[in-house]
Design a protein around this motif. Structure first.
Motif, PDB file in Angstrom:
ATOM      1  N   MET A  18       1.136  -1.293   0.378  1.00 35.98           N
ATOM      2  CA  MET A  18       0.214   0.525   0.017  1.00 35.98           C
ATOM      3  C   MET A  18       1.431   1.161   0.089  1.00 35.98           C
ATOM      4  SD  MET A  18      -3.338  -0.781   0.733  1.00 35.98           S
ATOM      5  CE  MET A  18      -4.101   0.271   1.087  1.00 35.98           C
ATOM      6  N   LYS A  19       0.175   2.032  -0.542  1.00 34.63           N
ATOM      7  CA  LYS A  19       0.395   3.692  -0.466  1.00 34.63           C
ATOM      8  C   LYS A  19      -0.087   4.962  -0.775  1.00 34.63           C
ATOM      9  CE  LYS A  19       3.751   2.799  -4.288  1.00 34.63           C
ATOM     10  NZ  LYS A  19       4.461   3.114  -5.937  1.00 34.63           N
ATOM     11  N   ARG A  20       0.500   5.717  -0.632  1.00 36.80           N
ATOM     12  CA  ARG A  20      -0.377   6.895  -0.165  1.00 36.80           C
ATOM     13  C   ARG A  20      -0.690   7.349  -1.643  1.00 36.80           C
ATOM     14  NH1 ARG A  20      -1.589  10.286   3.978  1.00 36.80           N
ATOM     15  NH2 ARG A  20      -0.144   9.585   6.478  1.00 36.80           N
ATOM     16  N   LEU A  21      -1.783   8.182  -2.362  1.00 34.31           N
ATOM     17  CA  LEU A  21      -2.491   8.182  -3.574  1.00 34.31           C
ATOM     18  C   LEU A  21      -1.197   9.787  -4.036  1.00 34.31           C
ATOM     19  CD1 LEU A  21      -4.411   8.784  -5.333  1.00 34.31           C
ATOM     20  CD2 LEU A  21      -5.758  10.204  -4.152  1.00 34.31           C
ATOM     21  N   ASN A  22      -1.134  10.518  -3.202  1.00 35.36           N
ATOM     22  CA  ASN A  22      -0.139  11.100  -3.592  1.00 35.36           C
ATOM     23  C   ASN A  22       1.149  11.077  -4.106  1.00 35.36           C
ATOM     24  OD1 ASN A  22       0.538  11.469  -1.241  1.00 35.36           O
ATOM     25  ND2 ASN A  22       1.256  12.689  -1.034  1.00 35.36           N
ATOM     26  N   LYS A  23       1.569   9.805  -3.287  1.00 34.64           N
ATOM     27  CA  LYS A  23       2.831   8.985  -3.738  1.00 34.64           C
ATOM     28  C   LYS A  23       3.120   8.235  -5.241  1.00 34.64           C
ATOM     29  CE  LYS A  23       6.681   6.222  -1.972  1.00 34.64           C
ATOM     30  NZ  LYS A  23       7.388   6.310  -3.001  1.00 34.64           N
ATOM     31  N   TYR A  24       2.009   8.166  -4.759  1.00 35.39           N
ATOM     32  CA  TYR A  24       1.331   6.883  -6.071  1.00 35.39           C
ATOM     33  C   TYR A  24       0.832   7.390  -7.998  1.00 35.39           C
ATOM     34  CZ  TYR A  24      -1.581   4.129  -8.934  1.00 35.39           C
ATOM     35  OH  TYR A  24      -1.370   2.841 -10.326  1.00 35.39           O
ATOM     36  N   ILE A  25       0.427   8.638  -7.415  1.00 35.11           N
ATOM     37  CA  ILE A  25       0.295   9.474  -8.652  1.00 35.11           C
ATOM     38  C   ILE A  25       1.767  10.037  -8.902  1.00 35.11           C
ATOM     39  CG2 ILE A  25      -0.813  11.666  -9.660  1.00 35.11           C
ATOM     40  CD1 ILE A  25      -2.315  11.160  -7.991  1.00 35.11           C
ATOM     41  N   ILE A  49      -6.515  16.126  -5.933  1.00 34.66           N
ATOM     42  CA  ILE A  49      -6.723  15.452  -5.204  1.00 34.66           C
ATOM     43  C   ILE A  49      -8.038  15.812  -4.400  1.00 34.66           C
ATOM     44  CG2 ILE A  49      -6.989  14.164  -2.542  1.00 34.66           C
ATOM     45  CD1 ILE A  49      -4.784  13.336  -3.812  1.00 34.66           C
ATOM     46  N   GLU A  50      -7.414  17.559  -4.086  1.00 30.13           N
ATOM     47  CA  GLU A  50      -8.205  18.990  -3.373  1.00 30.13           C
ATOM     48  C   GLU A  50      -9.451  19.377  -4.381  1.00 30.13           C
ATOM     49  OE1 GLU A  50      -5.139  20.778  -2.174  1.00 30.13           O
ATOM     50  OE2 GLU A  50      -5.646  19.956  -0.097  1.00 30.13           O
ATOM     51  N   SER A  51      -8.978  19.010  -5.788  1.00 32.39           N
ATOM     52  CA  SER A  51      -9.801  19.939  -6.703  1.00 32.39           C
ATOM     53  C   SER A  51     -11.032  18.325  -7.272  1.00 32.39           C
ATOM     54  CB  SER A  51      -9.117  20.339  -7.739  1.00 32.39           C
ATOM     55  OG  SER A  51      -8.281  19.710  -8.784  1.00 32.39           O
ATOM     56  N   LEU A  52     -10.610  17.822  -6.845  1.00 32.92           N
ATOM     57  CA  LEU A  52     -11.697  16.153  -7.131  1.00 32.92           C
ATOM     58  C   LEU A  52     -11.915  16.326  -8.929  1.00 32.92           C
ATOM     59  CD1 LEU A  52     -15.129  17.572  -5.717  1.00 32.92           C
ATOM     60  CD2 LEU A  52     -13.482  16.431  -4.271  1.00 32.92           C
ATOM     61  N   ARG A  53     -10.034  15.867  -8.729  1.00 31.57           N
ATOM     62  CA  ARG A  53     -10.017  15.779 -10.571  1.00 31.57           C
ATOM     63  C   ARG A  53      -9.545  14.570 -10.217  1.00 31.57           C
ATOM     64  NH1 ARG A  53      -5.696  20.326 -13.007  1.00 31.57           N
ATOM     65  NH2 ARG A  53      -6.141  18.797 -14.160  1.00 31.57           N
ATOM     66  N   ALA A  76     -14.256  10.056  -5.420  1.00 33.41           N
ATOM     67  CA  ALA A  76     -13.540  11.308  -4.831  1.00 33.41           C
ATOM     68  C   ALA A  76     -12.310  10.641  -3.724  1.00 33.41           C
ATOM     69  CB  ALA A  76     -14.138  12.339  -4.853  1.00 33.41           C
ATOM     70  N   PRO A  77     -11.861  10.096  -3.455  1.00 33.92           N
ATOM     71  CA  PRO A  77     -10.650  10.383  -2.532  1.00 33.92           C
ATOM     72  C   PRO A  77     -10.198  11.288  -1.383  1.00 33.92           C
ATOM     73  CG  PRO A  77      -9.386  10.557  -4.217  1.00 33.92           C
ATOM     74  CD  PRO A  77     -10.536  10.444  -4.478  1.00 33.92           C
ATOM     75  N   GLU A  78     -10.173  10.793   0.287  1.00 33.04           N
ATOM     76  CA  GLU A  78      -9.905  12.086   0.752  1.00 33.04           C
ATOM     77  C   GLU A  78      -8.214  12.294   0.719  1.00 33.04           C
ATOM     78  OE1 GLU A  78     -11.414  10.949   4.315  1.00 33.04           O
ATOM     79  OE2 GLU A  78     -13.206  11.487   4.259  1.00 33.04           O
ATOM     80  N   LEU A  79      -7.229  12.739   0.546  1.00 36.30           N
ATOM     81  CA  LEU A  79      -5.884  13.169   1.204  1.00 36.30           C
ATOM     82  C   LEU A  79      -5.883  12.373   2.088  1.00 36.30           C
ATOM     83  CD1 LEU A  79      -5.153  17.364   1.035  1.00 36.30           C
ATOM     84  CD2 LEU A  79      -4.798  15.859  -0.769  1.00 36.30           C
ATOM     85  N   GLY A  80      -4.563  11.467   1.305  1.00 35.80           N
ATOM     86  CA  GLY A  80      -4.119  10.306   2.523  1.00 35.80           C
ATOM     87  C   GLY A  80      -4.164   9.105   1.967  1.00 35.80           C
ATOM     88  N   THR A  81      -5.651   8.665   1.172  1.00 33.14           N
ATOM     89  CA  THR A  81      -5.863   7.057   1.082  1.00 33.14           C
ATOM     90  C   THR A  81      -4.953   6.435   0.818  1.00 33.14           C
ATOM     91  OG1 THR A  81      -8.500   8.352   0.167  1.00 33.14           O
ATOM     92  CG2 THR A  81      -7.040   6.314  -0.831  1.00 33.14           C
ATOM     93  N   LYS A  82      -4.667   5.432   0.798  1.00 32.20           N
ATOM     94  CA  LYS A  82      -3.161   4.374   0.434  1.00 32.20           C
ATOM     95  C   LYS A  82      -3.730   3.875  -0.154  1.00 32.20           C
ATOM     96  CE  LYS A  82      -1.147   4.953   4.540  1.00 32.20           C
ATOM     97  NZ  LYS A  82      -0.714   4.083   5.729  1.00 32.20           N
TER      98      LYS A  82
END
Length: 243
Positions: free
Chosen positions: A1-8, A23-27, A34-40
């Protein structure tokens, strides 16, 4: 598992910070939601940006790109294609890449571009003390007092700049080596001391130099440059919490 921002960012789509903005702008969606910040993210999750899937990359980073680019005056260091003169359109590279850090629009010289989001913050964070060297021209003769104050620290942006190396190379020009990256730092430092910058060229980032690149040209980092870069950042913190 890895954080969504790192995955992207690992996919080469953008840096981790820019991923958070997406992520914050729902793109961004994960499995259609739509995920939350920190989603794995797990191996079976489907991640999309603007409706298009972004897929995981090889663990050995065999598809990563690392470029040295001599940015001309007038180019803006943004991946937003809607902004005229953006760096992505200027470089015209066949793969999606993004700049490591910034050079403001009136400045020129070396900037690195990559699709390796993991390396960006390791290079940029000030506490990692990675050097950047600049040649600066100002609008009037340089004095010993100016050199002393620039090297010892100048109050800008509610802080005092870190001590730095500075060397006069002409009547109105000097070389300066910074380990910080405050917004318009050199220009603000000079303005505080009553000088205006007339030309600013970044000549070096860590061990990487322009090496004869003309304005608007880019080159791939050599194997030696890339190996040294990876060695130099292996113990660097990626975020403040890693420090």
């Amino acid at each position: 598992m890895k954080r969504l921002n790192k995955y992207i960012s690992d996919t080469g789509f953008c840096s981790r910070r820019e991923a958070d903005k997406l992520i914050e702008s729902l793109r961004v969606t994960v499995n259609g939601r739509a995920p939350e910040l920190g989603t794995k993210i797990g191996d079976d999750d489907v991640v999309c940006v603007d409706g298009k899937e972004v897929k995981a990359v090889p663990e050995n980073k065999s598809d990563r790109v690392y470029l040295a680019y001599n940015k001309p005056v007038g180019i803006t260091c943004t991946t937003e294609r809607k902004i005229k003169g953006n760096i992505v359109d200027a470089v015209k590279y066949k793969q999606r890449i993004f700049p490591i850090g910034r050079l403001d629009k009136p400045s020129e010289g070396l900037i690195l571009l990559t699709n390796d989001g993991d390396i960006v913050n390791k290079i940029l964070r000030a506490e990692n003390a990675h050097e950047k060297q600049y040649r600066v021209n100002v609008d009037k003769p340089i004095t010993p007092m100016f050199l002393n104050k620039m090297s010892s620290g100048v109050p800008i942006l509610d802080t005092i700049t870190l001590p730095c190396d500075i060397k006069q190379v002409g009547k109105t020009s000097f070389d300066i080596v910074l380990t910080q990256g405050l917004n318009r730092q050199i220009r603000r430092m000079c303005e505080y001391l009553g000088y205006n910058v007339t030309r600013l060229i970044r000549k070096r980032i860590m061990h990487i130099k322009l090496d004869g690149l003309k304005a608007g040209q880019y080159r791939q980092l050599s194997d030696d440059e890339l190996n040294q870069l990876n060695n130099d950042v292996v113990h660097s913190s990626k975020t403040a919490r890693d420090s």
